[in-house]
Design an enzyme around this catalytic site. Structure first.
Site, PDB file in Angstrom:
ATOM      1  N   GLU A  77       0.824  -1.206   0.000  1.00  0.00           N
ATOM      2  CA  GLU A  77       0.000   0.000   0.000  1.00  0.00           C
ATOM      3  C   GLU A  77       0.864   1.264   0.000  1.00  0.00           C
ATOM      4  OE1 GLU A  77      -3.542   1.888   2.850  1.00  0.00           O
ATOM      5  OE2 GLU A  77      -1.961   0.654   3.727  1.00  0.00           O
ATOM      6  N   LYS A 123     -10.613   2.451  -1.173  1.00  0.00           N
ATOM      7  CA  LYS A 123     -10.644   1.819   0.148  1.00  0.00           C
ATOM      8  C   LYS A 123     -11.943   2.130   0.886  1.00  0.00           C
ATOM      9  CE  LYS A 123      -7.525   1.487   4.179  1.00  0.00           C
ATOM     10  NZ  LYS A 123      -6.175   1.916   4.627  1.00  0.00           N
ATOM     11  N   CYS A 169      -5.485  -2.650   3.113  1.00  0.00           N
ATOM     12  CA  CYS A 169      -5.080  -2.515   4.511  1.00  0.00           C
ATOM     13  C   CYS A 169      -6.238  -2.702   5.498  1.00  0.00           C
ATOM     14  CB  CYS A 169      -4.368  -1.185   4.718  1.00  0.00           C
ATOM     15  SG  CYS A 169      -3.308  -1.168   6.206  1.00  0.00           S
TER      16      CYS A 169
END
Length: 291
Positions: A43, A116, A153
């Site tokens: 990331e 995300k 993540c």
């Protein structure tokens, strides 16, 4: 394609974009040289993990995907090597900002963007200052090497992320990440918890899963020193670790899966046959209470 080799890279990042692009390309080439068809890079690999502190100047790191240098460079590399790869980037769209990935296929085409979904907010991970909550929904792409789902993540802690992607047909799950010590609790080590949570996603959904983390220590101005613990890994569809990197070393991991075999195992186990979505109402609420 029945067999696919997943590659995972792990590296330390400077705060120089060109240096990080060069290092990431070197590792991607090494993974492809070891037979990888799908390669995962960590990331926000273009610089330091800047989200530890709330600094408005960091918004200058964001760019629109149409002209983003990382997407351009790694699209060209994917086409040259004949690989698929998700490319993590800090996205700007007008006045909105996202923590995003572009899914690049083996011909270099950009199959689309995932933003995300789950945005953390805590000491050392002040992402809500920088990123709008993702508005794309969970995405699965039909690449040259199978259907790929990607979470980013903090997404990896939520079983809903993995389940939604596999319900959409994902045959493998990839998670670029940046995780290390807690700046306010430096003795706390979440490495085993982190790996166990994701291995559970692989086992519960019966798909291979891979995670790429960064290594090294970073100390942004105004923040505390933060050490990332690497330990990138690949899990099989039963949750068993089949490849793992160290905590401090640059690494390239690869493992080959027969997706047809995994699919037959998944069908035979009956997890998706026996689901009862009509009884899952509480999962669609915050409190667990259904009116």
């Amino acid at each position: 394609m029945t067999k696919v080799t997943i590659g995972v890279t792990q590296m330390a990042c400077s705060d120089n974009r060109a240096e990080n692009h060069d290092k990431a390309e070197e590792l991607v080439r090494k993974a492809a040289g070891q037979g990888a068809n799908v390669v995962l890079v960590q990331e926000l690999f273009e610089g330091h993990y800047f989200c530890q502190v709330e600094t408005p100047e960091n918004f200058a790191r964001a760019e629109e995907p149409e002209n983003h240098p990382a997407i351009k460079r790694f699209s060209s590399l994917a086409r040259e090597l004949g690989i698929a790869m998700p490319v993590s980037f800090f996205e700007r769209q007008n006045n909105a900002h996202y923590n995003s990935i572009a899914m690049i296929d083996a011909d270099g085409s950009n199959l689309g963007t995932y933003r995300k979904t789950h945005i953390p907010d805590g000491p050392g991970y002040e992402e809500k200052f920088y990123f709008n909550p993702g508005d794309t929904g969970f995405k699965v792409w039909d690449t040259a090497f199978g259907k790929v789902g990607v979470g980013i993540c903090w997404d990896q802690w939520f079983p809903e992320t993995a389940r939604c992607m596999v319900l959409q047909g994902a045959e493998m799950l990839l998670y670029p990440t940046a995780i290390g010590n807690e700046p306010n609790s430096p003795s706390h080590d979440s490495k085993d918890h982190w790996q166990t949570a994701m291995r559970g996603h692989a086992a519960a959904n019966m798909v291979p899963l891979a995670a790429a983390n960064r290594i090294g220590s970073e100390h942004p101005e105004g923040g505390k020193e933060m050490s990332f613990y690497g330990s990138s890994f690949i899990s099989d569809w039963t949750g068993q670790m089949v490849a793992e990197a160290g905590r401090m070393d640059e690494a390239v991991l690869t493992h080959t899966f027969d997706l047809d075999h995994v699919r037959q195992e998944r069908i035979g186990w009956g997890l998706f046959r026996d689901r009862r979505p009509e009884h899952y109402g509480p999962i669609g609420t915050l409190s667990g209470r259904v009116a």
